[in-house]
Design an enzyme around this catalytic site. Structure first.
Site, short mmCIF file in Angstrom:
data_model
loop_
_atom_site.label_atom_id
_atom_site.label_comp_id
_atom_site.label_asym_id
_atom_site.label_seq_id
_atom_site.Cartn_x
_atom_site.Cartn_y
_atom_site.Cartn_z
N LYS A 195 81.74 31.04 134.25
CA LYS A 195 80.41 30.71 134.72
C LYS A 195 80.50 29.16 135.28
CE LYS A 195 75.47 30.09 133.94
NZ LYS A 195 74.68 30.15 132.98
N LYS A 248 80.70 34.24 137.71
CA LYS A 248 79.33 34.06 138.25
C LYS A 248 79.35 32.67 138.57
CE LYS A 248 74.87 32.87 136.63
NZ LYS A 248 73.95 32.74 135.48
C1 PBG Z 1 71.00 30.85 131.75
C2 PBG Z 1 71.33 31.48 133.07
C3 PBG Z 1 71.15 30.87 134.30
C4 PBG Z 1 71.60 32.13 135.20
C5 PBG Z 1 71.69 33.32 134.35
N1 PBG Z 1 71.67 32.67 132.99
C6 PBG Z 1 70.93 29.62 134.61
C7 PBG Z 1 71.87 28.45 134.60
O1 PBG Z 1 72.94 28.43 133.90
O2 PBG Z 1 71.36 27.13 134.88
C8 PBG Z 1 71.56 31.92 136.81
C9 PBG Z 1 71.19 33.34 137.25
C10 PBG Z 1 70.91 33.09 138.75
O3 PBG Z 1 70.78 32.00 139.47
O4 PBG Z 1 70.62 34.10 139.33
N2 PBG Z 1 71.93 29.78 131.22
#
Ligand code: PBG
Length: 326
Positions: A195, A248
């Site tokens: 991520k 992601k």
């Molecule tokens: C929480 C999380 C996030 C997303 C999914 N889980 C936000 C982040 O890390 O700031 C993003 C999902 C999206 O942008 O569609 N940690």
């Protein structure tokens, strides 16, 4: 292979021949729809940068998931937006937390729909970070216990899969162990393994009200410049017990997705995130591109790059369209 012996255009002459030689087929079974749950009743509040997506109270969520299940979409991913946030994100692991109530309600009213819960603290913490903050920094090890607690409480509510999205080191092992010792050895883990610290989460942070109150997430989410590191992250998560690994965002990281796909043999998910969705919606509204074609091109590309599963705010739109074609 040379022209004129080879004429690739022969296999592109009609839709019928194109259908026959098509390599990648997007299916409704590939899709997972993310949803946002809030406290209250009768709430269905559209998220401005994410047209067609809403903050839903549990009663409205049930209406929505019934539609999603009727479209044949196999799973939803739930995010909870609590009433009260605090330094330790305690509603993330409260028995009557918003997400726990939502999971129970779905399990009581819709059969066969798989429920995945996002396991993180940032929606629930007053500072908006994904972990415990001490002396202005996000602490790794004290966070693990809270994440494990959140995962167990989601499993108790009936979640089929928990999805840790915090990027703390060691969280998959901590969650796996806590689930197993609580009797939830059958609950799977889909880890947000690679991520990245991405600008494409902007609209989500509006939806979940989870913008960090100071600093950013770069001390725990990955540097967009790194791909080899993604392979190390994925390897660690699999060793620690992840059943499904995720990359992601998706679009700016299709190369990472491909590398993960070729290096590992577990199911791979890709998250087509909020900013990727918002870009298409915004350009379509301005008449600058054709929304449906852009949507299918993106989803097909993510599958072609190696995703078995796609988390996407387009899930309903795509399923509706795919079912019309069938
Ligand atoms: C929480 C999380 C996030 C997303 C999914 N889980 C936000 C982040 O890390 O700031 C993003 C999902 C999206 O942008 O569609 N940690």
């Amino acid at each position: 292979m040379h022209f004129p012996q080879q004429r690739p255009r022969r296999l592109r002459r009609s839709e019928t021949i194109r259908r026959m030689v098509r390599e990648t087929i997007l299916q409704v079974d590939d899709l997972i729809m993310p949803l946002f749950v809030v406290r209250g009743r009768g709430i269905r509040k559209e998220i401005p940068p994410m047209p067609g997506n809403y903050q839903l109270s549990v009663d409205q969520l049930i209406i929505e998931v019934k539609e999603i299940a009727a479209l044949g979409i196999p799973a939803v991913l739930l995010f909870g937006i609590p009433e009260q946030k605090d330094a330790y994100g305690s509603e993330a692991y409260a028995k009557e937390g918003v997400i726990q109530q939502a999971v129970r309600a779905i399990k009581d009213s819709v059969s066969d729909l798989l429920v995945i819960t996002d396991t993180c603290l940032c929606d629930y913490t007053s500072h908006g970070h994904c972990g415990v903050v001490e002396e202005g920094t996000v602490k790794n090890d004290p966070t693990l216990k809270l994440l494990a607690q959140a995962a167990v409480s989601q499993a108790e509510a009936g979640a089929d899969i928990v999805a840790p999205s915090d990027m703390m080191d060691g969280r998959v092992a901590a969650i796996r162990e806590a689930l197993d010792t609580s009797g939830f050895e059958d609950v799977a883990i889909m880890s947000y393994a690679a991520k990245y610290a991405s600008a494409f989460y902007g609209p989500f942070r509006v939806a979940a009200d989870s913008t960090p109150q100071f600093g950013d997430r770069r001390s725990y989410q990955m540097d967009p410049a790194n791909a080899a590191e993604a392979l190390r992250e994925v390897a660690m998560d699999i060793e620690e017990g992840a059943d499904i690994v995720m990359v992601k965002p998706a679009l700016a990281y299709l190369d990472v997705l491909w590398r993960v796909r070729t290096a590992f043999d577990v199911p791979v998910a890709a998250y087509n995130v909020s900013g990727e969705f918002a870009m298409v919606k915004a350009a379509a509204r301005l008449g600058w591109l054709e929304e449906e074609r852009a949507m299918f091109e993106i989803l097909t590309a993510i599958k072609r790059a190696g995703a078995d599963l796609i988390l996407t705010y387009f899930a309903k739109d795509a399923a509706q369209r795919l079912r019309r074609i069938e």
